[in-house]
Scaffold this active site. Structure first.
Site, PDB file in Angstrom:
ATOM      1  N   ARG A 170      21.818  14.344  41.424  1.00 35.17           N
ATOM      2  CA  ARG A 170      20.597  15.019  40.956  1.00 35.17           C
ATOM      3  C   ARG A 170      19.492  14.089  41.366  1.00 35.17           C
ATOM      4  NH1 ARG A 170      16.218  16.729  40.175  1.00 35.17           N
ATOM      5  NH2 ARG A 170      15.429  17.787  38.312  1.00 35.17           N
ATOM      6  N   HIS A 173      13.909  11.653  40.286  1.00 37.79           N
ATOM      7  CA  HIS A 173      12.896  12.533  39.718  1.00 37.79           C
ATOM      8  C   HIS A 173      12.387  11.953  38.409  1.00 37.79           C
ATOM      9  CE1 HIS A 173      16.562  13.621  37.546  1.00 37.79           C
ATOM     10  NE2 HIS A 173      15.814  14.169  36.611  1.00 37.79           N
ATOM     11  N   HIS A 175      10.184  13.411  34.468  1.00 39.65           N
ATOM     12  CA  HIS A 175       9.668  14.531  33.680  1.00 39.65           C
ATOM     13  C   HIS A 175       8.487  14.057  32.834  1.00 39.65           C
ATOM     14  CE1 HIS A 175      13.714  16.167  34.444  1.00 39.65           C
ATOM     15  NE2 HIS A 175      14.199  15.068  33.902  1.00 39.65           N
ATOM     16  N   GLU A 179      14.203  12.784  28.271  1.00 39.10           N
ATOM     17  CA  GLU A 179      15.479  13.402  28.627  1.00 39.10           C
ATOM     18  C   GLU A 179      16.599  12.696  27.870  1.00 39.10           C
ATOM     19  OE1 GLU A 179      16.549  14.212  32.838  1.00 39.10           O
ATOM     20  OE2 GLU A 179      18.307  12.946  32.453  1.00 39.10           O
ATOM     21  N   HIS A 218      14.276   8.430  37.409  1.00 43.34           N
ATOM     22  CA  HIS A 218      15.705   8.168  37.290  1.00 43.34           C
ATOM     23  C   HIS A 218      16.495   9.068  38.237  1.00 43.34           C
ATOM     24  CE1 HIS A 218      14.559  11.273  34.344  1.00 43.34           C
ATOM     25  NE2 HIS A 218      15.752  11.817  34.558  1.00 43.34           N
ATOM     26  N   GLU A 243      13.641  23.193  34.140  1.00 47.90           N
ATOM     27  CA  GLU A 243      14.234  22.303  35.142  1.00 47.90           C
ATOM     28  C   GLU A 243      13.658  22.578  36.532  1.00 47.90           C
ATOM     29  OE1 GLU A 243      16.946  19.233  36.410  1.00 47.90           O
ATOM     30  OE2 GLU A 243      16.003  19.792  34.510  1.00 47.90           O
ATOM     31  N   HIS A 353      22.785  22.837   3.855  1.00 47.80           N
ATOM     32  CA  HIS A 353      21.796  21.771   3.957  1.00 47.80           C
ATOM     33  C   HIS A 353      20.590  22.284   4.723  1.00 47.80           C
ATOM     34  CE1 HIS A 353      23.776  21.636   7.882  1.00 47.80           C
ATOM     35  NE2 HIS A 353      22.741  20.943   8.357  1.00 47.80           N
ATOM     36  N   HIS A 355      17.036  20.469   7.217  1.00 54.30           N
ATOM     37  CA  HIS A 355      16.376  19.286   7.774  1.00 54.30           C
ATOM     38  C   HIS A 355      14.883  19.396   7.455  1.00 54.30           C
ATOM     39  CE1 HIS A 355      20.128  18.374   9.811  1.00 54.30           C
ATOM     40  NE2 HIS A 355      20.196  19.669  10.063  1.00 54.30           N
ATOM     41  N   GLU A 360      16.290  22.031  14.500  1.00 56.84           N
ATOM     42  CA  GLU A 360      17.611  21.596  14.985  1.00 56.84           C
ATOM     43  C   GLU A 360      18.021  22.424  16.198  1.00 56.84           C
ATOM     44  OE1 GLU A 360      22.276  22.044  13.581  1.00 56.84           O
ATOM     45  OE2 GLU A 360      20.748  21.652  12.057  1.00 56.84           O
ATOM     46  N   HIS A 399      20.969  26.273   5.935  1.00 56.22           N
ATOM     47  CA  HIS A 399      22.042  26.796   6.773  1.00 56.22           C
ATOM     48  C   HIS A 399      23.336  26.043   6.522  1.00 56.22           C
ATOM     49  CE1 HIS A 399      20.189  23.463   8.981  1.00 56.22           C
ATOM     50  NE2 HIS A 399      21.314  23.312   9.659  1.00 56.22           N
TER      51      HIS A 399
END
Length: 471
Positions: A170, A173, A175, A179, A218, A243, A353, A355, A360, A399
């Site tokens: 890959r 590149h 971003h 990542e 990277h 992407e 539970h 968050h 998530e 959830h």
């Protein structure tokens, strides 16, 4: 005139209501008999009576003006072995489907066709199968993604599933987002150079992670350790990430005039004769050496490694499975993404539970399960999940994740934050004054005593196993 008439009628109704005998009013006494039947003969006090310590009288029950919940099972109406007919029927509710019906989708989604009776209201779709994502095929592998284009609820994170043949790259590149990656199979050699000129190289194996901060260049290359090369999951802390819009080395070079390239690098223009005219993205090349060193930098190597051997971290064992937590407290460079690696045994569940502040993003690696998302305001919906599916749970939405299959359920919980955090329903109730809990839920003293002050996290089947029935 209409307003005066309406007021007069309302006054008559109110007067008539006040004159009704007590038996005509909704039931107001505490339903001790119902509570005893539901709690195996015990009411909310150890003596079998329900009295108020302040007045010596019976306090009103939370259920006095509302019905009690049903204790009937709400399991999926069929399992993966059921071959149909797939009808929208649960008990006496629903009807057969007499029009077109996709059996492949039906078999995997029983809780959409015949939802639990506990579902209610409206909840945005929070499931996306990577199998439905458009795949980008290259000579060295492929890549498919999930973002807000296909799953609008997933605003804070997006994901890419990528495969590289042995030796495939890959390309170099970067971003404008961070990542975070989890290796599903094989090994991947990653390289990077930070803004201070410090470099990094590492081989990342199955179950291990890497993380590159925003803007850090990277590369990713499959090693020869596995004949299939490597496959991994990439997660980005922006739901609109694509992407197809990353900053790639060859793409940039192709958009700079050759004489400018020559001037920048202080080289003859002929040195750039073999630069590709368009991006490479994923392309084949030689397998990297196992012990390949990074070029020696006058500035040294990065102070904190960009990879983390999660596979070597011991999992915490719970009654129904295991969990590993990884965030900036252990993987120090990962300052924007935290995760939990969770397994749930058949019949067990990731406890109820939520968050507190972060959404998530969940990826299912193995097995099958279901999630009910409680969005507040009488809104709740249940979805079924298989390996390769993505779930997205907004912050503070209650959830659970239940294993509805016959094999271990394995998934990743991923968050756009530096620290993992969750609130356990069981622990919350256990650490709340018992009279308050009793007043809300009608629990007996025995039930109160069994609440857990330490988070159960992954709980076993207990008294009720999930014996999924075929329709």
């Amino acid at each position: 005139m209409i307003r005066i008439s309406s007021c007069f009628v309302a006054l008559l109704v109110a007067t008539y209501s006040l004159a009704l005998p007590a038996a005509d009013f909704p039931r107001r006494r505490w339903m001790v008999d119902d509570l005893e039947a539901r709690d195996g003969g015990s009411s909310t006090s150890s003596t079998g009576t329900a009295t108020s310590t302040a007045t010596g009288t019976s306090p009103p029950a939370a259920s006095a003006t509302t019905p009690l919940i049903s204790l009937d099972p709400n399991n999926p109406v069929w399992d993966s072995t059921f071959n149909g007919p797939f009808d929208a029927i649960r008990g006496e509710l629903g009807a057969t489907i007499i029009g077109p019906n996709n059996p492949n989708i039906a078999q995997e989604n029983p809780d959409l066709f015949a939802p639990p009776t506990t579902d209610g209201g409206s909840v945005p779709n929070f499931k996306w199968p990577m199998s439905l994502s458009h795949n980008r095929l290259q000579t060295g592998g492929w890549a498919r993604q999930q973002n807000v284009d296909v799953m609008p609820i997933a605003k804070a994170m997006a994901g890419v599933n990528m495969r590289l043949k042995p030796g495939a790259v890959r390309e170099l590149h970067w971003h404008n987002t961070a990542e975070w990656a989890y290796v599903i199979k094989g090994s991947t050699q990653v390289t990077s150079v930070d803004q201070e000129g410090r470099n990094f190289i590492s081989t990342v194996g199955p179950g291990d992670l890497w993380y590159f901060p925003p803007g850090i260049p990277h590369s990713l290359q499959a090693t020869g350790d596995d004949p299939d090369g490597t496959e991994f999951l990439l997660v980005f802390n922006d739901g609109s990430f694509s992407e197809d819009n990353t900053f790639m080395l060859t793409d940039w070079m192709a958009h700079v005039p050759a004489e400018v390239l020559a001037k920048n690098f202080q080289l003859d223009v002929k040195a750039f004769a073999n630069v590709p005219a368009k991006e490479l993205y994923i392309f084949p090349t030689d397998v990297p050496a196992d012990d390949q060193p990074a070029p020696e930098s006058p500035f040294g190597t990065v102070p904190e490694p960009f990879s983390f051997a999660l596979s070597k971290v011991p999992a915490t064992q719970f009654s129904g499975g295991t969990a590993k937590i990884v965030d900036s407290t252990t993987f120090k460079v990962s300052t924007t993404i935290a995760a939990a690696d969770v397994t749930v045994e058949p019949g067990a569940m990731r406890e109820l539970h939520w968050h507190p502040t972060e959404d998530e993003w969940t990826f299912f690696l193995e097995g099958q399960g279901r999630v009910t998302l409680f969005a507040g305001g009488n809104n709740a919906q249940t979805f079924d999940f298989q390996a390769g599916d993505v779930a997205y749970i907004p912050a503070s939405n209650g959830h659970y994740v239940e294993n509805t299959g016959n094999t271990t359920l394995h998934f990743l919980e991923i968050f756009n934050t530096d620290r993992f955090a969750d609130v356990s329903l069981n622990q919350w109730l256990a650490l709340t004054p018992p009279p308050l809990v009793k007043a809300h839920l009608g629990f007996s003293d025995e039930t109160i005593s069994k609440l857990q002050k330490v988070k159960p996290v992954v709980v076993g089947p207990g008294l009720f196993n999930n014996n999924t029935k075929s329709a």
